[in-house]
Design a protein around this motif. Structure first.
Motif, short mmCIF file in Angstrom:
data_model
loop_
_atom_site.label_atom_id
_atom_site.label_comp_id
_atom_site.label_asym_id
_atom_site.label_seq_id
_atom_site.Cartn_x
_atom_site.Cartn_y
_atom_site.Cartn_z
N GLN A 196 0.83 -1.21 0.00
CA GLN A 196 0.00 0.00 0.00
C GLN A 196 0.86 1.26 0.00
O GLN A 196 0.49 2.27 -0.60
CB GLN A 196 -0.93 -0.01 1.20
N GLN A 197 2.01 1.20 0.66
CA GLN A 197 2.93 2.35 0.63
C GLN A 197 3.41 2.61 -0.80
O GLN A 197 3.50 3.76 -1.23
CB GLN A 197 4.12 2.08 1.55
N ILE A 198 3.72 1.51 -1.51
CA ILE A 198 4.16 1.67 -2.90
C ILE A 198 3.00 2.14 -3.78
O ILE A 198 3.17 3.04 -4.62
CB ILE A 198 4.73 0.33 -3.42
N ARG A 199 1.82 1.55 -3.55
CA ARG A 199 0.66 1.87 -4.40
C ARG A 199 0.19 3.30 -4.21
O ARG A 199 -0.08 4.01 -5.19
CB ARG A 199 -0.48 0.89 -4.07
N TYR A 200 0.10 3.76 -2.97
CA TYR A 200 -0.50 5.07 -2.71
C TYR A 200 0.51 6.16 -2.40
O TYR A 200 0.17 7.34 -2.48
CB TYR A 200 -1.50 4.97 -1.55
N GLY A 201 1.73 5.79 -2.03
CA GLY A 201 2.74 6.79 -1.69
C GLY A 201 3.79 7.00 -2.77
O GLY A 201 4.27 8.12 -2.97
N LEU A 202 4.14 5.92 -3.48
CA LEU A 202 5.24 6.01 -4.46
C LEU A 202 4.73 6.14 -5.89
O LEU A 202 5.19 7.01 -6.64
CB LEU A 202 6.14 4.78 -4.32
N LEU A 203 3.79 5.30 -6.29
CA LEU A 203 3.36 5.29 -7.69
C LEU A 203 2.76 6.61 -8.16
O LEU A 203 3.02 7.02 -9.30
CB LEU A 203 2.36 4.14 -7.92
N PRO A 204 1.95 7.32 -7.35
CA PRO A 204 1.46 8.62 -7.85
C PRO A 204 2.57 9.61 -8.17
O PRO A 204 2.40 10.49 -9.02
CB PRO A 204 0.60 9.13 -6.67
N GLN A 205 3.73 9.47 -7.53
CA GLN A 205 4.85 10.35 -7.83
C GLN A 205 5.57 9.92 -9.11
O GLN A 205 6.03 10.77 -9.88
CB GLN A 205 5.87 10.33 -6.68
N VAL A 206 5.67 8.63 -9.33
CA VAL A 206 6.51 8.13 -10.41
C VAL A 206 5.75 7.90 -11.70
O VAL A 206 6.35 7.87 -12.79
CB VAL A 206 7.21 6.82 -9.95
#
Length: 285
Positions: A196-206
């Motif tokens: 969830q950290q990757i899905r909601y915290g990282l992917l929107p940035q990248v």
């Protein structure tokens, strides 16, 4: 307190050596420039970069350009159909190769990102794998796949796909590493799992960066697809090579013009897509 130009000039007159680089640094600088100039002169001599040869070549180039004008105009769809099919094959090769390469590279890129993969030996091994793939030029890959799968667009698609895997994994990994940790920490503080950290915290940035990379690579692969056609991977490049070999320069120029127009249209559409999904749109384009 500020120093005036007059005071600097006076100090330079009294202590000239204080305003010059040390002797060792000047000698090293001269040696590097001398080595650079010597390398250029050697290359020009070794490659027979003679003024007479250049002048003769320019004259021949002028003759070729003269044969290209006026451009050839196809008079019927039956005559133009082969050209349209070649353009479609080149566009399809670039699209499928780019999409397949990006889809494969996206999950692999997380293994090469330092903020995701904390295992240094594994991460370095993955990165060196990217380097090995990128060491093979797309044209070389196309020649290999032509020998394996035969002539046609399939070899071009596979060559672009493999090349895209090496390029996209590196660029995607760097984009992931350059993301901010604050959104990820916010999701973590709210009780989110690692996924969830990757899905909601990282992917929107990248995601915007990845989209830009994919769109740019698609534009580049359209041009690469033209070159791949020349070696037998199908597409418009094969037809262009055939026209040049037959000295049909007017038709070759018309094909080149169509390629330029296709690349321009793709660039325009890519800019529109970037503007829609990333939120930046330059009306001057």
């Amino acid at each position: 307190m500020s120093i005036t130009e007059t005071e600097i000039a006076a100090a330079r007159g009294r202590l000239p050596r204080a305003f010059r680089a040390p002797l060792a640094e000047r000698v090293r600088r001269w040696a590097l420039w001398g080595l650079f100039a010597g390398l250029i002169v050697y290359c020009l001599i070794d490659f027979n970069f003679a003024p007479g040869r250049i002048w003769t070549g320019l004259g021949r180039l002028g003759n070729v350009l003269a044969f290209m004008f006026p451009p050839y105009v196809w008079k019927s769809w039956a005559e133009f159909g082969e050209i349209a099919k070649g353009l479609g094959e080149t566009l399809s090769m670039a699209f499928l190769g780019t999409v397949l390469g990006a889809l494969i590279a996206f999950p692999l890129s997380f293994f090469g990102a330092a903020n995701i993969n904390r295992l240094l030996p594994f991460r370095l091994g993955v990165r060196r794998g990217y380097d090995i793939i990128r060491a093979f030029e797309t044209l070389i890959l196309a020649l290999i796949f032509i020998r394996a799968f035969g002539l046609g667009p399939l070899a071009g698609i596979l060559a672009i796909t493999v090349s895209e895997i090496g390029t996209c994994t590196k660029l995607f990994s760097e984009a992931i590493e350059n993301t901010s940790e604050k959104p990820i920490e916010g999701v973590k503080a709210a009780g989110g799992s690692r996924l969830q950290q990757i899905r909601y915290g990282l992917l929107p940035q990248v995601n915007p960066v990845i989209l830009s990379i994919v769109l740019y690579n698609f534009e580049s692969n359209v041009r690469s697809g033209t070159i791949l056609g020349i070696v037998g991977a199908g597409g418009i490049g094969f037809l262009l090579s055939d026209r040049i070999s037959a000295y049909r320069w007017d038709e070759a120029w018309s094909i080149i013009f169509l390629i330029i127009a296709m690349v321009y249209i793709i660039d325009w559409l890519s800019a529109r897509l970037r503007g829609r999904f990333i939120g930046t749109w330059d009306s001057a384009r």
